[in-house]
Structure formats: structure tokens, C-alpha cells
Scaffold this motif. Sequence first.
Motif, PDB file in Angstrom:
ATOM      1  N   GLY A  38       0.790  -1.232   0.000  1.00  0.00           N
ATOM      2  CA  GLY A  38       0.000   0.000   0.000  1.00  0.00           C
ATOM      3  C   GLY A  38       0.813   1.268   0.000  1.00  0.00           C
ATOM      4  N   THR A  39       2.109   1.197  -0.304  1.00  0.00           N
ATOM      5  CA  THR A  39       2.965   2.391  -0.273  1.00  0.00           C
ATOM      6  C   THR A  39       3.103   3.060  -1.641  1.00  0.00           C
ATOM      7  OG1 THR A  39       4.993   1.125  -0.686  1.00  0.00           O
ATOM      8  CG2 THR A  39       4.315   1.411   1.615  1.00  0.00           C
ATOM      9  N   LEU A  40       2.594   2.405  -2.704  1.00  0.00           N
ATOM     10  CA  LEU A  40       2.736   2.975  -4.043  1.00  0.00           C
ATOM     11  C   LEU A  40       1.400   3.207  -4.740  1.00  0.00           C
ATOM     12  CD1 LEU A  40       5.725   0.836  -5.430  1.00  0.00           C
ATOM     13  CD2 LEU A  40       5.806   3.020  -4.212  1.00  0.00           C
ATOM     14  N   GLY A  41       0.319   2.683  -4.207  1.00  0.00           N
ATOM     15  CA  GLY A  41      -0.980   2.858  -4.841  1.00  0.00           C
ATOM     16  C   GLY A  41      -1.996   1.909  -4.241  1.00  0.00           C
ATOM     17  N   PHE A  42      -3.237   2.032  -4.730  1.00  0.00           N
ATOM     18  CA  PHE A  42      -4.350   1.203  -4.259  1.00  0.00           C
ATOM     19  C   PHE A  42      -4.714   0.216  -5.361  1.00  0.00           C
ATOM     20  CE2 PHE A  42      -8.941   0.346  -4.172  1.00  0.00           C
ATOM     21  CZ  PHE A  42      -9.092  -0.170  -2.897  1.00  0.00           C
ATOM     22  N   ILE A  43      -4.796  -1.055  -5.034  1.00  0.00           N
ATOM     23  CA  ILE A  43      -5.114  -2.108  -6.005  1.00  0.00           C
ATOM     24  C   ILE A  43      -6.615  -2.389  -5.914  1.00  0.00           C
ATOM     25  CG2 ILE A  43      -4.697  -4.496  -6.673  1.00  0.00           C
ATOM     26  CD1 ILE A  43      -1.915  -4.105  -5.169  1.00  0.00           C
ATOM     27  N   SER A  44      -7.349  -2.055  -6.966  1.00  0.00           N
ATOM     28  CA  SER A  44      -8.805  -2.222  -6.915  1.00  0.00           C
ATOM     29  C   SER A  44      -9.291  -3.477  -7.628  1.00  0.00           C
ATOM     30  CB  SER A  44      -9.508  -0.995  -7.499  1.00  0.00           C
ATOM     31  OG  SER A  44      -9.052  -0.718  -8.803  1.00  0.00           O
TER      32      SER A  44
END
Length: 954
Positions: A267-273
Motif C-alpha cells: 500500500g505504499t505505491l498505490g491502491f489495487i482495486s
Amino acid sequence: MRTQHPLTVQATAQLNSVSLPAAFLHAAEQLIPANRRFDDPTSTLAFGTDASFYRLIPKLVIRVESEDEVVALLKLAHREHVPVTFRAAGTSLSGQAISDSVLIVLGDNWNSREIRNHGAQIRLQPGVIGAQANAWLAPYGRKIGPDPASINACKIGGIVANNSSGMCCGTAQNTYFTLAGMRLVLADGTRIDTEDPASLTALRTSHSTLLDELARLGRETRANTALAERIRHKYRLKNTTGLSLNALIDFDEPVDILTHLLVGSEGTLGFISAVTYDTVPEHLHKASAFIVFPDVETCCLAVTVLKQQPVSAVELLDRRSMRSVQEKPGMPAFVRELSAGACALLIESRAASAALLQEQLGHITASIAAFPVEKQVDFTTDPAANAQLWAIRKDTFPAVGAVRPTGTTVIIEDVTFPVEQLAFGVRRLIELFERHCYDEAILFGHALEGNLHFVFTQGFNNPAEIARYQAFMEDVTQLVAVEFGGSLKAEHGTGRNMAPFVELEWGSDAYRLMWQLKRLLDPTGILNPDVVLSDDPHIHLKNLKPMPAADAIVDKCIECGFCEPVCPSKGLTLSPRQRIVMWRDIQAKKRQGLDTQALEHDYQYQGIDTCAATGLCAQRCPVGINTGELVKKLRAQNAHNLRTANWLADHFSTALKGARMTLHVANGARMLLGAPRLNQWSARLSQLSKGRIPAWTAAMPQPQDTLRFTPQPAMDRPRVVYLAACVSRAMGPAASDREQMSLQEKTHALLTKAGFEVIYPENQDSLCCGQPFASKGYNAPAERKRQELIDALMHASRGGLDPIYCDTSPCTLRLVQDLNEPRLDLYDPVRFIRSHLVDKLTFHPQDTPIAVHVTCSTQHLGESQALIDLVRRCSTQVVVPEGIHCCGFAGDKGFTTPQLNAHALRSLKDAVQYCDEGISTSRTCEIGLSQHSGLDYHGLVYLVDRVTTALTAP
């Protein structure tokens, strides 16, 4: 490292007491409804806990239900420089799912899936539990590659973000290597879908600089021969330390680099949807063997040989780990007799066919035949024998947790040694345990990958203990990362725990590259700060979670969260883990002399009133904790109407008449006012009475008057004692139910059809198992009624000569638990039908679809699959709704706390919309199930009676 005094939780909380920007809070209020924003002390503390040994208290918790909400919140956080952390299941072990700023938690609406190409691929949203994904893929003979031990609780979002693996996954089948596509949101709120050409075209226009930088960093990394070779070496091993730098050498295309960087980024580079997996085969033919070698060296040499063989799992257990479980019930006797230096391998092989499996087993056995062996359990395909062998491995971690001193926590670390140096690594780790006085520490792991887990207990209550832990970890990191060139985190993620040691493991060039990637993708540093990468060399010693004593029932809780998927109140109020967290905090504050009145007031509703107390959490808990027992104990402490409870127990038949009279009044009101108007008026009255007067619904039972059955001549028929539960005696079918015969009449008819003489206990209306009293904390009258009923059943069954059929599974469970009368042969409907009726009836299955609800008590009785199998005898189409483990009706909670029942069954209607009816084994559960599904739910006997005829003698 520079010297910095470790901070306690309290000191850190004071430093981080700065409130969130007003502009952020105001905008968040416009974006997210109030019922999905939490900033009260109970909620923030409850959510401030994950499975790690760290705790941060978020200033705001937001439950998100859509990608649009995530995008809007990230744009807002990016603009206002507000740190955010994403949470899926919170089973993370290294502190990556907590925050002292804004915690964004996945809500209900992240559970979609798309199965492609006959199971060859599956696209999943991040809220899907890993085991559920595999259940969807099972009909195709496929599964997702990652197989973490927490797969029954952890969610896809966490599996991807941590690049989780497991016992059979190895390195070839983790998310990184089975990734086929991803949908993600960048820190600035930009959406990317790698499977959507239009999305990629838009990205190349809006973020060309980002893509160019990723391409440049990839080229430079591949050109740096030494760095590229170091990266290849690191990922030859199991490794989740730091960011996934292998993306820069494995891929040229910037989008591929980006998506693979997101894997394991915590969660340190983006959100995985969403993520698309290439699935892997799930071979059903399998066999396991357990081989004990005389020493670690021999054991590890065998591992190097097995790595070339067709094995799916090779688990190493040192003598300490086997000693930790040797006294547990069901353990093989030989485990107690092993030598002090013994080291074992649990080996599993799987194949697509039985013939191929046998061929593989021959090769495996021959390959290690020359090694000296202390004890050997040969390969077996027997499921029971397999389960016993795997219990040795799976019970090790819980065994340490269960015996640890109160106030300490369980820490599980996972490191990787090069396989060829595994024996030396094991020896050196054991030396460190001894040097730092971790006498209880155990060692086990996924030996094929050189991946070892070591488990130890640690107190953080004083500076000396923290200093011991600090010294131990510094020695471990030097040993693994420097001396052996291994991985400090093989599969549990870097988190806060290893963030200070990333540079030690990777070197300055790789570490600098990781920071470049972090600043490129998260320029304002809002995404999960201090996780994976941190400027603070002592971040692993700060915000250490206190584990104060609360109650002996729950003190062994390790706060792993495995209990949460089966809890009906999770998402409405508190989960079992959160109930324990809150109770621990309340008790600690009381001991400090602090005022806990406000917390206890909140806990009354969130922790006690809305707990179903059915004990399903105990089935998932690694250390067997039944949080419902704590809740019942607290209810007993607040049970101030003992005189009334005793009167009702002593005059139970009168109480039952009163219940029937209440239902008569409600039914009369329905006939007078009509169902719609009564529904509206009673809902208002219930609201005004604060739930003391239950609201009427169309599923409300009609009164069931006392029935008298004329005894039939025995004619040498077998006898059965029929115990009709008090709810069956008081509650008939609802007026709208198409089945208008009472459960008693239907059961009597079915038993008679099968050729039984049906016997009833004397004075039946005065009998009760005591459950209504026990659930409210009145234990003495509850036990008195239970014993009174047992005595009556002993008499009716002629001293236990006749079987006893109870028509409601919760009452059966209440009677058989701690039963001191072995002569009584008690059956719930499922067990009796499968044991005594199936061979006396001919089944004519119907084609209409049937929904099945497996009650909590049926699960506790071990009859879940038997219930489903019986319904499959009755119908060619059977639906078991996903994700519904407990209906939340919990005796009378469906009347007194209907929001619990509604919340637990919020997904039921959609799941059973094409079914014709529903089946269960508890009359009260069926009320709520009928109300929230729109179907008529009945007892199992209705269906069995409808589709069977008496077996004609040949």
C-alpha cells in the motif's frame, strides 16, 4: 545507526496528537456518509489493531464501498498532504495495516469476480477472501497460486500487496509470477486498468513523465550489471523485503513495471482495486509422509535432494516445534519419544491422477532412501492420516501462543537462507535463541525455499525486554542478510518490522533506487508512511502493542483476525478480535485508575449487546478462544433479575403459555389491521420502546398450541424419544408460510413414516434445555433446567435404551456439551435422519432449487456437510449462500436486536433469489432467514418428508 530512545505507545500518541486538517475533514464529510466514518475512541482503537505486534490509533477510519470513493479520497489526501493506509482483512504480521492518520478499510462491495477461460484466469476485487476465490475455482480444478496460512481470513488486496506465498506456492506461483492484469489507483487519484486499452492510452497522455521515468530506471538497472545480478540473486530466494525491484529487470514496458512494483508494495505505491490471476492446477490426488532425521544437517541435506523431486510441499520442523505440540490430543505417540536433536520433514506430493501420484511417490522415496532416519511415517493417501500429520505442522504456532505468559505477545518471523546453506542457518538461529534466552522459540518452515519461520514470545512492558528484542533482531538481521545473503522477510512483508534493515539487506544502490520509486509514485509521501521504507532507524521499536491481561478466557488471543470472517456483527459493531482489544484496554485503564465509564457504556452495545455469542469464532481461532464465552460471562455479571429468571424456570409451562398468548395477540392484530399496517405500527412501537417490544414482521410465527398425539400400537417398531424444543412447542408457521403444518406434526409424521414408535417426555411443556437463561447470563437456572430435562430424557428413553431426537440443533448442542450422562443417545435432525431414516426411506429428488442455511450449532455438532448432502438427496439444485456463517438471530436477538440479524443476512436475498424455499434446523433462525430472504425457510424435516416415501420391503 544513530541512537534514539524507543517510544512507548502512549508517548507516540502524544507526539502524533496533531489533528487532521479541517479542509480534509470537511471534504471527507461530503464524500463519505456518517455511518462509514469513525473517529470515536472505541472504533479507532478497535481498528488500530492488526495481526502484528504494533499499534497505531487512527484519527479517522473510513469504510469505502467503491473505487470512486477511493479516487476522491486519494485526490483529497494528496492535496491536503494527509497520510492514508489501506486495510483489507488486517491479518498482516509486520505492522503494514495500521495508521495514526487515516485508515481506509474495505467495505462489503469489493467481492466481485470474473472467471475466464474455464478457470484459467480469474479477476478479483481486493475484498475477496483467498479461500473463497479457490472455492469458485474448485469446479474447474484450479486455484490461485498464493496459499498463505491465513487464506481463510486474508483478502486478495492483502495477498497482492504483500506478495503472499505459503506452503505450496514457492516462488513460481506467487502473485508476482501469476499476475495477468491489474486495476489500480495512483496516489494522485489516477485510475489505471491494464486490461483496458482506453485506460492505457489515457495514462500515456496524462502521465507520460511517470512512464518515461519508469522506463529509464528499468534501463539503468538492467545496465548496472552488479545491481541487476544482486536483484536476480535476491529473487532466486523467497523475498518480500523492500520493493519489488525485480520488476525493473524482468520487464521493459513501463506499465508492466508499474503493476509488478505494486505487488508486494504494502500500500505504499498505490491502491489495487482489482487483479487478474493466471490460475494454477489444483490436483486432488495427494499423499503425505513424515520423516524424522537424527539431526538438522541430515534433514537439510535431504531437502536439497527433494528440491529436484515432484513434491508440492516440504515442511521442516525442529525438535522444539515438535515438542511444543507433542502433548496435544490426537498427536502421534512417537513425537514424544524423539531424540533431542531430531529434525523432521513433512512431505506432500500431488498429481493429476492416482497412477501418476504413485509413480511420483516411488521417485521421492527412492531419492532419500540412503539418508539415516530416526522415525518414518510412509506416504499415505488416507485423508485422516494426512490430517494428523499436517496437524503436527499447523499446530506449532498456536501451541506457542497458547502457553505464553499473560502480557506477552507472539512474534513470528520469516527469513530465507540459500537452500544449500539451510543446515548452517538453522544451527545459527538456534544459537541465537539460546544466546538471547528465547527458550520457548520454535523453528519450522517451507524448506524447499529455505524459508524458515521462527516463533517466540516477547514482552514489551519494560525497557529491558525491549532492549533484549532489539539486540536479538540486530543479530538476526546480521546473520541472515549479511553473513548468508538471505532474505529478512520471505513472505510476511517488510512492514514496520524490517523497514530499518532494508538497506542492510539490499545495499545502498538498491535502497536508493527503492526511494526513487517511492518518491516517483508517491511524491507527497501520503501512502502508508514508515512502511517498507522509513527514515527512522528505530521504527521497529516504536508503537509496540500492549497485551494487558483482560480475562483468562481471552488472554491467549494473538489478535490475528482469523475469527473475523465468521462473525455476524463484524461491520455492524465489533468483531471478536476487536471485542478482545477493547476489553483489554478497558481493564488496563481500570488498573491505572482511569475513568472507563464512557468506554464501558459504548462497549455495552458494541461489545456485549450485539454479540451473537454462538462461538463460531472459536472454530477459526488458532488458540481456540470463544469470545462468546467472555460476553456471556459479562452478561452474567450484569444479570440483575435473578429472581425473575428463577420464577420463569420454576414455572416454565406458564411462561410458555405467556409466549403463546403474545403470539396470539400479534396474530390477532395482523388479522384486524392487516400485515402492512401492523408492520408499520409495530416498527414504530419497537423504536419508541428502544427494542424492548419486538417489531412484527411477515415472518413472525403464529402461536402453536399444545399438541397431543394418540399413541399407536407398537407392533415391534423401534422407539425414538422426540424432544420438541420449547420454540417448536410455542411457535407455529408464519401466516404467510405455505407450509401450515407445525414442526411437531411434520416431525411426528416423518418419524412414523420411517417406522418408528414416537415417545414424548412427560410434562413436556415444563421442560427446557436452559439456553434462553444461559444466553442472558443466568447460569444457575439454566443449568437447573438442563439437568431437569436430562433426567426426563433418561426416564423417557428407558435409561438411554432409545435414541432421542431433538428437532432444533441449538438445543441439541446445549444438551450434548459437557454431557455427563454417556447413556443418553442424543441426535439433532441432521444426524438422526442420516443415521436412522435414510435407509428406511426412498428419496425422489425435486428439481426446484433449495437454499441451505447451516446453523452455528450444526457447525459445532460437525454436521455441516451432512446437512448439505441430505438436501442434495432431496433436490437437484442446492444453494449454500457465500459468506453467511451465522444468521445473527441468536435465540431472541432477532427480536431484541434486529439490526444484528439484518446485518448478518444483508447479502442473503441476492444469493437465494432464484431458490424456491430455504432449509435449516433452528426455528428461530428460520424467522430471520425468511424475513431477510423473501423465501419460506423451514426445518429439514419438511423437505425430507415431502420427497420421500416409506421404503418398500423387497
